[in-house]
Structures are given as C-alpha cells and as structure tokens.
Design a protein around this motif. Sequence first.
Motif, PDB file in Angstrom:
ATOM      1  N   UNK A 151       0.848  -1.188   0.000  1.00 11.38           N
ATOM      2  CA  UNK A 151       0.000   0.000   0.000  1.00 11.38           C
ATOM      3  C   UNK A 151       0.888   1.245   0.000  1.00 11.38           C
ATOM      4  N   UNK A 152       0.779   2.048  -1.049  1.00 11.27           N
ATOM      5  CA  UNK A 152       1.550   3.282  -1.150  1.00 11.27           C
ATOM      6  C   UNK A 152       0.741   4.438  -0.564  1.00 11.27           C
ATOM      7  N   UNK A 153       1.373   5.207   0.297  1.00  7.49           N
ATOM      8  CA  UNK A 153       0.671   6.298   0.950  1.00  7.49           C
ATOM      9  C   UNK A 153       0.619   7.539   0.062  1.00  7.49           C
ATOM     10  N   UNK A 154      -0.420   8.340   0.250  1.00  6.67           N
ATOM     11  CA  UNK A 154      -0.525   9.616  -0.453  1.00  6.67           C
ATOM     12  C   UNK A 154       0.414  10.615   0.211  1.00  6.67           C
ATOM     13  N   UNK A 155       0.719  11.707  -0.483  1.00  8.10           N
ATOM     14  CA  UNK A 155       1.636  12.695   0.070  1.00  8.10           C
ATOM     15  C   UNK A 155       1.092  13.351   1.334  1.00  8.10           C
ATOM     16  N   UNK A 156      -0.214  13.504   1.429  1.00 11.22           N
ATOM     17  CA  UNK A 156      -0.757  14.139   2.637  1.00 11.22           C
ATOM     18  C   UNK A 156      -0.569  13.265   3.872  1.00 11.22           C
ATOM     19  N   UNK A 157      -0.271  11.978   3.656  1.00 11.27           N
ATOM     20  CA  UNK A 157       0.016  11.073   4.774  1.00 11.27           C
ATOM     21  C   UNK A 157       1.513  10.859   4.975  1.00 11.27           C
ATOM     22  N   UNK A 158       2.330  11.634   4.239  1.00 11.19           N
ATOM     23  CA  UNK A 158       3.785  11.474   4.318  1.00 11.19           C
ATOM     24  C   UNK A 158       4.443  12.800   4.710  1.00 11.19           C
TER      25      UNK A 158
ATOM     26  N   UNK B 221       4.666  24.199   1.373  1.00  7.79           N
ATOM     27  CA  UNK B 221       4.677  22.806   0.924  1.00  7.79           C
ATOM     28  C   UNK B 221       3.980  21.914   1.944  1.00  7.79           C
ATOM     29  N   UNK B 222       4.222  22.164   3.233  1.00  7.43           N
ATOM     30  CA  UNK B 222       3.581  21.372   4.280  1.00  7.43           C
ATOM     31  C   UNK B 222       2.075  21.604   4.328  1.00  7.43           C
ATOM     32  N   UNK B 223       1.632  22.830   4.058  1.00  4.98           N
ATOM     33  CA  UNK B 223       0.211  23.165   4.205  1.00  4.98           C
ATOM     34  C   UNK B 223      -0.647  22.634   3.067  1.00  4.98           C
ATOM     35  N   UNK B 224      -0.052  22.407   1.909  1.00  6.42           N
ATOM     36  CA  UNK B 224      -0.827  21.980   0.736  1.00  6.42           C
ATOM     37  C   UNK B 224      -1.101  20.476   0.798  1.00  6.42           C
ATOM     38  N   UNK B 225      -2.316  20.017   0.469  1.00  9.90           N
ATOM     39  CA  UNK B 225      -2.641  18.582   0.593  1.00  9.90           C
ATOM     40  C   UNK B 225      -2.127  17.711  -0.546  1.00  9.90           C
ATOM     41  N   UNK B 226      -1.648  18.283  -1.644  1.00  9.94           N
ATOM     42  CA  UNK B 226      -1.098  17.534  -2.773  1.00  9.94           C
ATOM     43  C   UNK B 226      -2.033  16.431  -3.279  1.00  9.94           C
TER      44      UNK B 226
END
Length: 398
Positions: free
Chosen positions: A316-323, A358-363
């Motif tokens: 399972x690959x995580x989304x960027x908002x979970x990384x 970069x941290x604030x954006x959910x990507x």
Amino acid sequence: NTYCAQVYRGNQGGIVFSILCIDDDSETHDYLNLIIPGNCCLESIRDMAGLQDIPRLEPDLAFLDIDFCMGSGRRLLSWLREALHPVPIIILSHSQEVTGVVSCLKEGAADYLVKPISRQLLLGKIGSIGKIRPPERFFRTELDLVLGFGRNVSRFRSIAMQFGTTGACCLVTGETGSGKYQLAQQLHAQVFSDAGRGYSEGLRDRFLPWSPRGQGLESQERGLFGTTGSSHVRGVIDGLDGGTLMIEDAECLHPDIQLRLATILERGFMDYGQSGRRVPVRLRLILSSAKCNSAELITSVFCRKLSGEVARKRMDLRSLRDRQTDLIAIAWYFMEMVIRYMPDISCRSFSPPAMEKIFAYPWPGNLPEMRQCISEACFRAQGREILADDLVLPSLSI
C-alpha cells in the motif's frame, strides 16, 4: 602541504548546501564528513596555504577553528567576514572561556561551539544558521521516493525476493500519482538485477502495462488472451515469455477473466478454447488499484484464487498528505533533478515560508503534482532560495 578537498555527499550535479571548514585538526574534517546531510558539500582547508582558495569558494556556511595554525583563527575572523560576506561563520574551540566567546561574537561570529560537538547540535546549527533544514533522510532513487523509509522498504524486499519466480503475483495499491507504476517497474527490474536470476532462468526482460478500464468481458478476453481461428489475434500474454504484466485498474477486471488468470498462473499454461491448443505461459503478474487498499475490498473485488494470492503480497503506497515527514526530502529530490539537468539554475534550497507552504498543501495529485510544482518554482526562483511566491499551488490560500 596545502589541502583543499571537496567531499560530495548526494546526487552528482545537485549540491544543495556548501559548508567550508577551516581547521588544522583532521579529526574535525573527518567528523563533519561523516555526519553532514547527504545533500551537502564539505570544503576543507587545513593550513594557511589553503586560504588562497577562499576567493573562489561560495560556501553557505563556514566553520573556523579559533586555534587554527597556532592561534591564527582569531586574526582570520575579521578577514573572513569581509571575504565571505554575508556567509555566517561559526567558531569552533576547545576553550569555554567566557571572554573568548564574547570577543568572537563581538567580532561578527554567528555562533561559538565548544569541542567535542554533539551531532544533533551541529546539524541543528547547520539548519538554523543556514536558514534551511536539510532533510535528515535523503532520497537518492525513484524507489526511495515512492517507498519512503517506513515499513514499505522491508515489504518491498520481501515481495521482490518472491517475485523472481515464474507465476508470482502481487498487488500494489495507492491513489493516482502515488507511484504504483514506478514501483511495478522496480519489482520487475529486481528480477534482472545482479541478485536476481531472470537471465539465468531464460526469462524475458519485458515489462508490459495494460488496463481493462472501459472494456467488457469480450474485449478484456481478446486483449489479454487473444483469439484463435482464421482471425487470430495475439493477446498481451502471448509472447511475454517470462516478462512482467502490469494490470492497472485491476478492480475493473471481469470475474471470469480473474479466474482464468489465476488458473494460468497456477498451471503454467493457457488453453485456446475449442482448438485444444495448449500454450506454455511464463509471466509475473502485478495488479495495481487505487481502491483495493484493505483486505475486505480485496475479497469483494477479486475471485478467491486471486484474492488469496495478492492478500499475502500487497503493498500500500501512501498519499503525500500522509507522508508529512517525507515532504522535505521529496521536494529536495525534485529540485536536485532539475539542477542535475539544468545546472545553471540559481536555486539551491527552500526558504522557510516556502517549506511551510509545501507542508500546508494537501497535494491531491501526489508525486506528479509536486514534481511539476517544484520544477516550475526552480525556473521562477531569482536567487539561491525558492521563495513561497515561486510555488504556484492551485486552490490554496495561506
């Protein structure tokens, strides 16, 4: 002997942060070389003759030993401030004498560190004084980028070992843009690496992606297995001969197709309907899906034969908002990729407001969206830092 060495730690052509160390103690240079982040360049000067190279250097941060060459460090501080302005200079010393500390700070030193220096303190100074926070863990390959540094790394190695045998099957899940295609390519490549046995077993180094989305039963059957008779059509399985088939959008596979695929993997051959022709089949199967990210969904989507196989070998690959902890390293990786191919670009780091953005954006677009955003920001940047205004992010106001 003059010694001005450059120790590059990181991807070639993508040096992000340059550190100058002026110290006649070789242990200091060796220590810095061991602990500096992977995206840093260390430039070392160990005697007075090496100082002639300073005008050509462009460090982001400098370390100066106050006892350099029998106490010359204190006299050098004023000259270095002029020669390296506005680069911050951190004094290193074995002495904790308060008057010496105050004197150096009055003469323009950015900070004063007493030897031996702890690793955490030194890395903290590199980050805070240099106005950047180099990632503690640095991505060097596309596989690092997709997997990160968590449990998926050992999971990948385990599945890759099993994947080298003919008839292996696994499932890769994750949102669009999370790296399923890149991971599938890496799994295939592992079979033909030095540690793999693909060539020795006569397997074919072929990677073929295919998607059943928007196709009915007949179209899927014809596309995968082909047809016989006067209008013979080759399917994608025909001719793989030990290659890897990646089925994207695997949740769209018709149940009958799933059962036939599972049977082929189990038996190692394919029957061509009424003709009775039996064709040996050697393939490795990678199923990818943006939806089947739980055991319950796997059971409900895939037939029993396939679900039992892929449930044991699922990534399972995580989304960027979970990384969140990986975002800095990912952003740095994409910037280095641009610098590698466009070395004339001026940017070498991110400003703190840019990192906050970069941290604030959910990507929502995950890796492709960040790659595009960072690449464009590199071209917009006017100085050595990517600023918050250089990052154009849709639907975001911060």
